[in-house]
Enzyme design. Structure first.
Site, PDB file in Angstrom:
ATOM      1  N   HIS A   1       0.805  -1.231   0.000  1.00  0.00           N
ATOM      2  CA  HIS A   1       0.000   0.000   0.000  1.00  0.00           C
ATOM      3  C   HIS A   1       0.836   1.278   0.000  1.00  0.00           C
ATOM      4  CE1 HIS A   1       0.940  -0.096   4.256  1.00  0.00           C
ATOM      5  NE2 HIS A   1       0.547   1.154   4.334  1.00  0.00           N
TER       6      HIS A   1
HETATM    7  C1  UD1 Z   1      -2.365   5.204   6.087  1.00  0.00           C
HETATM    8  C2  UD1 Z   1      -1.071   5.591   6.764  1.00  0.00           C
HETATM    9  C3  UD1 Z   1      -0.083   4.431   6.685  1.00  0.00           C
HETATM   10  C4  UD1 Z   1      -0.699   3.149   7.221  1.00  0.00           C
HETATM   11  C5  UD1 Z   1      -1.976   2.881   6.438  1.00  0.00           C
HETATM   12  C6  UD1 Z   1      -2.648   1.623   6.903  1.00  0.00           C
HETATM   13  C7  UD1 Z   1      -0.535   7.977   6.613  1.00  0.00           C
HETATM   14  C8  UD1 Z   1       0.329   8.975   5.960  1.00  0.00           C
HETATM   15  N1  UD1 Z   1      -0.454   6.718   6.113  1.00  0.00           N
HETATM   16  O1  UD1 Z   1      -2.084   5.087   4.686  1.00  0.00           O
HETATM   17  O2  UD1 Z   1       1.043   4.736   7.454  1.00  0.00           O
HETATM   18  O3  UD1 Z   1       0.205   2.078   7.058  1.00  0.00           O
HETATM   19  O4  UD1 Z   1      -2.847   3.991   6.639  1.00  0.00           O
HETATM   20  O5  UD1 Z   1      -3.740   1.321   6.103  1.00  0.00           O
HETATM   21  O6  UD1 Z   1      -1.261   8.310   7.532  1.00  0.00           O
HETATM   22  N2  UD1 Z   1      -9.621   4.890   2.065  1.00  0.00           N
HETATM   23  C9  UD1 Z   1     -10.789   4.176   1.985  1.00  0.00           C
HETATM   24  N3  UD1 Z   1     -11.372   3.786   3.152  1.00  0.00           N
HETATM   25  C10 UD1 Z   1     -10.838   4.074   4.363  1.00  0.00           C
HETATM   26  C11 UD1 Z   1      -9.639   4.787   4.416  1.00  0.00           C
HETATM   27  C12 UD1 Z   1      -9.038   5.189   3.253  1.00  0.00           C
HETATM   28  O7  UD1 Z   1     -11.296   3.898   0.907  1.00  0.00           O
HETATM   29  O8  UD1 Z   1     -11.430   3.677   5.390  1.00  0.00           O
HETATM   30  C13 UD1 Z   1      -8.959   5.336   0.821  1.00  0.00           C
HETATM   31  C14 UD1 Z   1      -8.828   6.842   0.772  1.00  0.00           C
HETATM   32  O9  UD1 Z   1      -9.871   7.412   0.077  1.00  0.00           O
HETATM   33  C15 UD1 Z   1      -7.492   7.093   0.133  1.00  0.00           C
HETATM   34  C16 UD1 Z   1      -6.727   5.806   0.355  1.00  0.00           C
HETATM   35  O10 UD1 Z   1      -7.629   4.838   0.844  1.00  0.00           O
HETATM   36  O11 UD1 Z   1      -7.638   7.297  -1.245  1.00  0.00           O
HETATM   37  C17 UD1 Z   1      -5.583   6.033   1.283  1.00  0.00           C
HETATM   38  O12 UD1 Z   1      -6.022   6.325   2.629  1.00  0.00           O
HETATM   39  P1  UD1 Z   1      -5.140   7.235   3.637  1.00  0.00           P
HETATM   40  O13 UD1 Z   1      -5.688   7.168   4.987  1.00  0.00           O
HETATM   41  O14 UD1 Z   1      -4.969   8.566   3.027  1.00  0.00           O
HETATM   42  O15 UD1 Z   1      -3.718   6.599   3.641  1.00  0.00           O
HETATM   43  P2  UD1 Z   1      -3.253   5.072   3.617  1.00  0.00           P
HETATM   44  O16 UD1 Z   1      -2.627   4.820   2.296  1.00  0.00           O
HETATM   45  O17 UD1 Z   1      -4.348   4.160   4.074  1.00  0.00           O
END
Ligand code: UD1
Length: 362
Positions: free
Chosen positions: A209
């Site tokens: 990820h």
């Molecule tokens: C975040 C953390 C990372 C951790 C990871 C675990 C930061 C910078 N990164 O990264 O350290 O290892 O979480 O998963 O904080 N999304 C969904 N549903 C959700 C949450 C997110 O669809 O419940 C989508 C969002 O729209 C976004 C993507 O997933 O496009 C990334 O989510 P985000 O929380 O921004 O960062 P992660 O890549 O999950």
């Protein structure tokens, strides 16, 4: 009574705070214990599969406050958390802000609290990958630069903090709360429904990820095809993170031995890790869990902030060059993997140590 804000925003945070809350609840039974907590969910992760399932399985109480910030760019998300958490603190201040890990919620809440002169405790302080292209590394640096009490998982982290000039008396080497959760749940791990007929050691588990691995579609396609080839036809179970799903949907050539599944709840995911031939990942926390379960682990990154999983544990830093994967997996197939051990103080009692220390200082 002193009130600690316990901040949780993203999936790995939930795993790290669960045992801290359990320790407080246990201690609250004694009448001379003077600490209570307020659980603040920032809403960084909001899906049932990324958040709700973890609360249910790990027995985390319903948050007292949900800031509901949702997704956004790095700055949008960090700023939204800072604004909402500051509003909360202005209305109802707490005595300490306890943050865990390195996600955007960690840094955002530490900044909001410290600017209101509310002390910050950081659990998993001091770890560094030395790679500023990772948002998590920026979050670690920011958070540790305004932390009052540093709770660490390893002697590497202690040394990093000392090099930064942190006073020895503010560094508390306590171990790893993620491992508290793993050891508390190890006998309750259970297979996901799709997995009932599989045998141990006959499949791999893969998670990816990191923006550096998954945001560029060509890069991701090359990576997963290299994994497909090097795993010699054994099934590769790939629980797909929402961020990765967006890229996977555009990939044309998918290896035949890949099985894409939704993000898994905690007990099912770690069941799969425990029985796998090896874990292939770009996560940090999973390298710690694999180490404690003595499962070979390949990290598809060029650096790690958790070097003890390599020096003591079962983890090998493979790098991000897809050509590196086959030679490392060839070693595994030749039964030539290193012996792993368990890092110091990863004993399931870290959260109790943290609460004992906090009791003395707040
Ligand atoms: C975040 C953390 C990372 C951790 C990871 C675990 C930061 C910078 N990164 O990264 O350290 O290892 O979480 O998963 O904080 N999304 C969904 N549903 C959700 C949450 C997110 O669809 O419940 C989508 C969002 O729209 C976004 C993507 O997933 O496009 C990334 O989510 P985000 O929380 O921004 O960062 P992660 O890549 O999950």
């Amino acid at each position: 009574m002193k009130v600690i804000d316990i901040i949780a925003g993203a999936r790995p945070n939930f795993i790290k705070i669960a045992p801290i809350i359990k320790s407080i609840e246990k201690r609250k039974k004694s009448s001379d214990f003077q600490i209570d907590y307020r659980l603040v969910h920032t809403g960084q992760h909001y899906d049932k599969k990324m958040s709700g399932d973890f609360f249910t399985q790990l027995g985390i109480p319903v948050p007292d406050i949900n800031l509901n910030v949702g997704s956004g760019t790095q700055a949008q998300q960090t700023a939204a958390i800072m604004v909402s958490y500051e509003e909360l603190l202005l209305k109802e201040p707490s005595n300490l802000c306890l943050v865990v890990g390195d996600v955007n919620s960690t840094a955002a809440c530490a900044i909001a609290a410290q600017k209101l002169c509310i002390p910050v405790a950081h659990v998993e302080a001091g770890i560094r990958a030395g790679d500023w292209s990772m948002p998590e590394e920026i979050n670690r640096i920011l958070t540790d630069s305004i932390t009052n009490y540093f709770f660490t998982t390893s002697s590497y982290a202690n040394e990093n903090l000392k090099k930064l000039g942190v006073n020895n008396k503010d560094i508390f080497f306590v171990g790893n709360t993620m491992i508290d959760t793993l050891l508390a749940n190890i006998d309750n791990l259970r297979p996901p429904a799709f997995m009932l007929d599989k045998k141990n050691n006959e499949y791999f588990i893969l998670t990816l990820h990191r923006p550096g691995n998954v945001d560029d579609i060509n890069n991701l396609e090359t990576l997963i095809n290299a994994i497909g080839e090097a795993t010699r036809g054994l099934e590769v179970i790939f629980p797909v993170h929402p961020r990765t799903l967006k890229s996977i949907e555009s990939i044309k050539q998918i290896p035949k031995n890949f099985n894409f599944v939704d993000p898994l709840p905690y007990l099912e995911f770690n069941y799969l890790v425990k029985g796998s031939k090896a874990v292939i990942t770009d996560s940090g926390g999973i390298t710690e869990e694999a180490t404690v379960m003595n499962v070979p682990c390949l990290t598809l990154r060029d650096s790690t902030e958790r070097p003890e999983t390599v020096s003591v544990g079962t983890n090998v830093l493979v790098g991000t060059n897809p050509n590196n994967i086959k030679p490392v997996l060839d070693k595994l197939f030749a039964n030539n993997w290193k012996e792993g051990g368990i890092p110091e103080l990863w004993d399931g009692k870290t959260s109790d140590r943290i609460i004992d220390i906090l009791e003395g200082i707040i």
